[in-house]
Every structure is written in structure tokens, then in C-alpha cells.
Design a protein around this motif. Structure first.
Motif, PDB file in Angstrom:
ATOM      1  N   PHE A 195      25.945  -3.083 -26.719  1.00  0.00           N
ATOM      2  CA  PHE A 195      25.803  -2.755 -27.968  1.00  0.00           C
ATOM      3  C   PHE A 195      25.748  -0.906 -27.998  1.00  0.00           C
ATOM      4  O   PHE A 195      25.146  -0.533 -27.362  1.00  0.00           O
ATOM      5  CB  PHE A 195      24.610  -3.303 -28.916  1.00  0.00           C
ATOM      6  N   MET A 196      26.887  -0.701 -28.742  1.00  0.00           N
ATOM      7  CA  MET A 196      26.060   1.075 -28.786  1.00  0.00           C
ATOM      8  C   MET A 196      25.018   1.094 -29.773  1.00  0.00           C
ATOM      9  O   MET A 196      25.379   1.318 -31.383  1.00  0.00           O
ATOM     10  CB  MET A 196      27.347   1.693 -29.362  1.00  0.00           C
ATOM     11  N   ALA A 197      24.284   2.455 -29.641  1.00  0.00           N
ATOM     12  CA  ALA A 197      23.222   3.020 -30.293  1.00  0.00           C
ATOM     13  C   ALA A 197      22.633   4.097 -29.969  1.00  0.00           C
ATOM     14  O   ALA A 197      23.507   5.172 -29.203  1.00  0.00           O
ATOM     15  CB  ALA A 197      21.648   1.847 -29.543  1.00  0.00           C
TER      16      ALA A 197
ATOM     17  N   SER B 252      16.332   3.256 -19.253  1.00  0.00           N
ATOM     18  CA  SER B 252      18.022   2.598 -18.741  1.00  0.00           C
ATOM     19  C   SER B 252      17.812   2.180 -16.649  1.00  0.00           C
ATOM     20  O   SER B 252      18.025   0.484 -17.173  1.00  0.00           O
ATOM     21  CB  SER B 252      18.797   3.622 -17.977  1.00  0.00           C
ATOM     22  N   VAL B 253      17.024   2.818 -16.386  1.00  0.00           N
ATOM     23  CA  VAL B 253      16.386   2.266 -15.310  1.00  0.00           C
ATOM     24  C   VAL B 253      15.930   0.569 -15.456  1.00  0.00           C
ATOM     25  O   VAL B 253      16.203  -0.300 -14.700  1.00  0.00           O
ATOM     26  CB  VAL B 253      15.144   3.433 -14.380  1.00  0.00           C
TER      27      VAL B 253
ATOM     28  N   GLU C 193      23.988   3.337 -24.751  1.00  0.00           N
ATOM     29  CA  GLU C 193      24.263   1.495 -24.744  1.00  0.00           C
ATOM     30  C   GLU C 193      23.397   0.674 -24.405  1.00  0.00           C
ATOM     31  O   GLU C 193      23.063   0.961 -23.015  1.00  0.00           O
ATOM     32  CB  GLU C 193      25.676   1.190 -23.169  1.00  0.00           C
ATOM     33  N   LEU C 194      23.331  -0.322 -25.054  1.00  0.00           N
ATOM     34  CA  LEU C 194      23.084  -1.388 -24.617  1.00  0.00           C
ATOM     35  C   LEU C 194      23.822  -2.979 -24.500  1.00  0.00           C
ATOM     36  O   LEU C 194      24.545  -3.872 -24.893  1.00  0.00           O
ATOM     37  CB  LEU C 194      22.018  -1.929 -26.084  1.00  0.00           C
TER      38      LEU C 194
ATOM     39  N   SER D 285      17.133 -12.284 -23.095  1.00  0.00           N
ATOM     40  CA  SER D 285      16.940 -12.456 -24.204  1.00  0.00           C
ATOM     41  C   SER D 285      16.643 -10.384 -24.477  1.00  0.00           C
ATOM     42  O   SER D 285      16.798  -9.667 -25.512  1.00  0.00           O
ATOM     43  CB  SER D 285      16.307 -12.448 -25.354  1.00  0.00           C
ATOM     44  N   THR D 286      15.749  -9.655 -22.960  1.00  0.00           N
ATOM     45  CA  THR D 286      15.756  -7.954 -23.200  1.00  0.00           C
ATOM     46  C   THR D 286      16.712  -7.237 -23.033  1.00  0.00           C
ATOM     47  O   THR D 286      17.452  -7.755 -22.330  1.00  0.00           O
ATOM     48  CB  THR D 286      14.090  -8.580 -22.372  1.00  0.00           C
ATOM     49  N   THR D 287      17.107  -6.361 -23.361  1.00  0.00           N
ATOM     50  CA  THR D 287      18.133  -5.499 -22.954  1.00  0.00           C
ATOM     51  C   THR D 287      18.034  -4.320 -22.761  1.00  0.00           C
ATOM     52  O   THR D 287      18.335  -3.758 -21.393  1.00  0.00           O
ATOM     53  CB  THR D 287      18.920  -5.811 -24.396  1.00  0.00           C
ATOM     54  N   VAL D 288      16.828  -3.701 -23.041  1.00  0.00           N
ATOM     55  CA  VAL D 288      16.706  -2.232 -22.918  1.00  0.00           C
ATOM     56  C   VAL D 288      14.858  -2.206 -22.670  1.00  0.00           C
ATOM     57  O   VAL D 288      14.428  -2.537 -24.002  1.00  0.00           O
ATOM     58  CB  VAL D 288      17.258  -1.144 -23.320  1.00  0.00           C
TER      59      VAL D 288
END
Lengths: 185, 234
Positions: free
Chosen positions: B194-196, B96-97, B208-209, B231-234
Motif C-alpha cells: 500500500f502506498m501512502a 518503519s523500524v 510504503e505500507l 493485520s498490523t502493518t506499520v
């Protein structure tokens, strides 16, 4: 005032922890010794278990029948440790010199030889089989009690015990039974 | 009565408490008669009784004086063990951080355009998002479930809102590329959610992403750096 009270509560908890577990330490050590085959490894296993128990004292205090629960915790800890230590140093390092020097007790020589045979025989079993034989045949737990400790069905334990015994009997059969034969060698 | 019965019930025959429960008294009587006449079973029975006696006579050494107290004392002075669950949580906190840092950096670089609504044209567009998931340990055969946000579909599978599949996650960063189709009318200034869900060894974690998209037209005008970040999310 609150600080003083919390000090006494903490102090009380510490004493309660020792008072709760002290009566079971010998029983835990004996089983740990049968699992690991070495005194130092048994002490390490018990130490790891105690650290876990101290960290979760609330759970410890809720347990009604402590001994079977502790045996279950010890078994789980042993299996965890075996999985973690994939090299199985416990098996590999089990040399004659590492086993308790029981042969030094000359007046119990035949007893000592039998002790070593059983101890080495236990190490030839898988971790699971060793636990079953230790708890059932040595410690005298019933299959129903074992089912609770090891979290397995009685039928599975029965067949596991049968296989473990066959293996151990074969090992013991290969050892010279007459102590005099050994002394001559 | 035969040798097979003796072999299968040899423990019960040696255990008086099992008579009447595991095997009947009649079966025991027949078994004992068989053992008297069968040399093979007689030897097997004698061996089993000797084995049981050997095991009962085995005595492990006692704890040496003072060792018990030392072990109990040491347990109290050791730090609490780090459980798997805690490590699992830590991994997701780290993820997340990491995401927040990336997302903030992207926002900082595009602060002048953030307030202007930027709607996807009537045609929509296709793109690929890369999800980076950090995990604290190897998680072989974990189940990963992704639920897509509204107005977004998986390219080629237009009827799926959510999908799951087994993944082998390795310790550290794991990148997963998803080809998606974005419907017309979406505001690109709002991050997609996006929920993962990861299910590993019966432990589940929802997270969440958030993904920020830019249209292919803007993408060609942007710098290489911002194209990598979006394009980088998490």
C-alpha cells in the motif's frame, strides 16, 4: 594537514558568525525588547534566534540585505515562541516591578513615565499588532518593508496598523499626561 | 472633503513623503482646509501627531556591555535546534523500524510455510487490514492518501485505485481500519504494498505500507497471536 585546515576553516566560520551579527545585536535587542516588554525575555528571544542562525550559517552567509532579513527571523521567532507558550507568560508576568526600573532615573522622570506607558500599552496589543507598531511607528520601517519582514500584503498591514494604533491611542489617552499629577499620587 | 477621508488618511496627511503618492497635493490642501474648520478632525489630527511623537521618542535600552558577546558565544556552544521536519522524518523512521520488527516476527513464526505458493481461490475474499501509523507530534487535519495495490479494492468502492481524506493524527500510534476485497489468483506469500502519502502543513511524506494477508480459512486455523500480527502493518 586536512585536520589543520579544517580547524582554521571552522575557526574562521566562528569569527565570521560573530563579525556578521555583532553590528546588528543592538537593533535586534531593541526590537526584541519592544516585543517582549522585558529585558530578560528579550535576551532569551535573541539567544534562541542566534542558536538557529548559527545552526544554519550557510543561509546566513547568502543573505544580501541582512538587517531586514534578521528582523524577519526575529519576528518569526517571536511569533513561534508566542504560539508555543500558549499561557502567554510574557503578558501575565508584566508587572510594574518587572519592567526596566526607569523611574529610578529621576532626572528623566517624565521620559521614564512615558516609556513605561508605551511599554505597557504595547503589551495590551496582540503579538502581531505589537510587531507592526514596534517596527513601523518606533523603528521607522515603511509598510513596504514590513510587508517583506512579516510576509503580509501592504493592505492587510495598513488595516492592522490602523486597528493597533486606535487601541494604543485609547490606552495612552487614559493615562495621566501631566507628570506632576503622577508625582502627587 | 469630509471627516471620513481625514480619519482614513490621517497617517498620510502627517507623512510628507506620502504626499503625491498615497494622496495628491490637491487632496492634502483640501484636507488641511477641512481640518481648520472642523473641531473633531483638528483634535484627531493633534492626537495623532502627539501619538507619533510619543512613539518616535520611545527608546529601548541598549544591550549591556558584554551581553552581546555572551549571547553570540552561547549560540555557538548550544546544540543545534531540532526542527519539525527532522521530527517528522524520525517518526517515519520509527514507524518503519516498528513495521520491520513485526514483519520479521511474523515471517519467523511462519518460516516453514513461506516458500510454498499460497494462491487465493477463484472466489477471492474480503478482510480488514489495520494500518498503524506512528507520528512524532499531533497533526490535525492532515491529508492521508492511500494507493491500493493491484488486485485489491476497497470494499464497496470497487472503482477506486487511490483515495484521500483528512485525518486528525495524534502523537504516537494511530490505527486506521480498511475493509478490502482481495481478487482471486493472488499469492499470499507476497506482501501487499500500500502506498501512502501524508500532507501536513504543506510538507509531504511518501511511505510504503506492506501487508501480509492470510485467507479466512487459514485465519481460523492460526493462533490468536499470528492473527493479531498479520493485520498490523506499520
Amino acid at each position: 594537514m586536512n585536520q589543520v585546515l579544517s580547524f582554521f576553516i571552522k575557526s574562521g566560520n566562528k569569527h565570521a558568525f560573530e563579525a556578521t551579527l555583532a553590528p546588528h545585536m543592538d537593533a535586534l535587542f531593541k526590537v526584541a525588547y519592544q516585543y517582549t516588554g522585558q529585558k530578560s525575555d528579550a535576551e532569551d528571544l535573541i539567544q534562541d534566534l542566534l542558536i538557529d542562525l548559527y545552526a544554519d550559517q550557510a543561509k546566513l552567509n547568502q543573505v544580501k540585505t541582512l538587517k531586514p532579513w534578521l528582523m524577519r527571523c526575529l519576528y518569526n521567532k517571536f511569533i513561534d515562541q508566542c504560539r508555543r507558550d500558549k499561557k502567554q507568560k510574557m503578558n501575565d508576568s508584566l508587572e510594574q516591578s518587572n519592567i526596566e526600573n526607569l523611574t529610578a532615573r529621576q532626572h528623566h522622570h517624565d521620559e521614564s513615565v512615558m516609556h513605561q506607558q508605551v511599554l505597557i500599552g504595547l503589551q495590551t496589543l496582540s503579538h502581531n499588532q505589537r510587531a507592526i507598531v514596534s517596527l513601523h511607528d518606533i523603528e521607522g520601517y515603511s509598510l513596504v518593508e514590513l510587508s517583506q519582514i512579516m510576509d503580509k500584503p501592504v493592505g492587510t498591514l495598513k488595516s492592522d496598523l490602523h486597528r493597533a494604533r486606535t487601541k494604543l491611542k485609547n490606552y495612552l489617552k487614559l493615562q495621566p499626561s501631566d507628570v506632576a499629577i503622577r508625582q502627587c499620587q | 472633503m469630509n471627516c471620513e477621508f481625514i480619519e482614513q488618511n490621517i497617517n498620510e496627511l502627517c507623512d510628507q513623503t506620502a504626499i503625491g503618492q498615497e494622496i495628491s497635493a490637491e487632496q492634502q490642501k483640501q484636507a488641511l482646509e477641512h481640518i481648520e474648520t472642523c473641531q473633531h478632525c483638528k483634535i484627531a489630527m493633534a492626537e495623532h501627531q502627539e501619538y507619533l511623537l510619543t512613539m518616535r521618542q520611545f527608546t529601548a535600552p541598549n544591550l549591556e556591555a558584554g551581553v552581546s558577546a555572551k549571547l553570540l558565544r552561547n549560540a555557538k556552544s548550544q546544540p543545534a535546534p531540532q526542527h519539525h521536519n527532522f521530527g517528522f522524518m524520525k517518526g517515519f523512521i520509527a514507524a518503519s523500524v516498528f513495521f520491520v520488527a513485526l514483519f520479521s516476527a511474523w515471517q519467523f513464526n511462519h518460516s516453514d510455510t513461506a516458500a510454498i505458493p499460497q494462491l487465493v481461490s477463484s472466489e477471492g475474499f474480503s478482510t480488514e487490514v489495520t494500518l498503524v501509523i506512528y507520528v512524532p507530534e499531533d497533526m490535525p487535519n492532515a491529508d492521508l492518501k492511500i494507493t491500493l495495490p493491484d488486485n485489491v479494492q476497497l470494499a464497496g468502492l470497487n472503482d477506486l485505485d487511490s483515495f484521500s481524506w483528512p485525518v486528525d493524527l495524534k502523537q504516537g500510534a494511530n490505527t486506521l481500519s480498511l475493509p478490502i476485497e482481495v481478487a482471486a489468483g493472488m499469492d499470499l506469500n507476497k506482501a501487499l504494498s500500500f502506498m501512502a502519502n501524508i500532507n501536513y502543513k504543506n510538507k509531504q511524506k511518501d511511505f510504503e505500507l506492506k501487508v501480509n494477508l492470510i485467507t479466512p480459512q487459514v485465519q481460523t486455523q492460526s493462533s490468536v497471536n499470528s492473527a493479531t500480527l498479520h493485520s498490523t502493518t506499520v
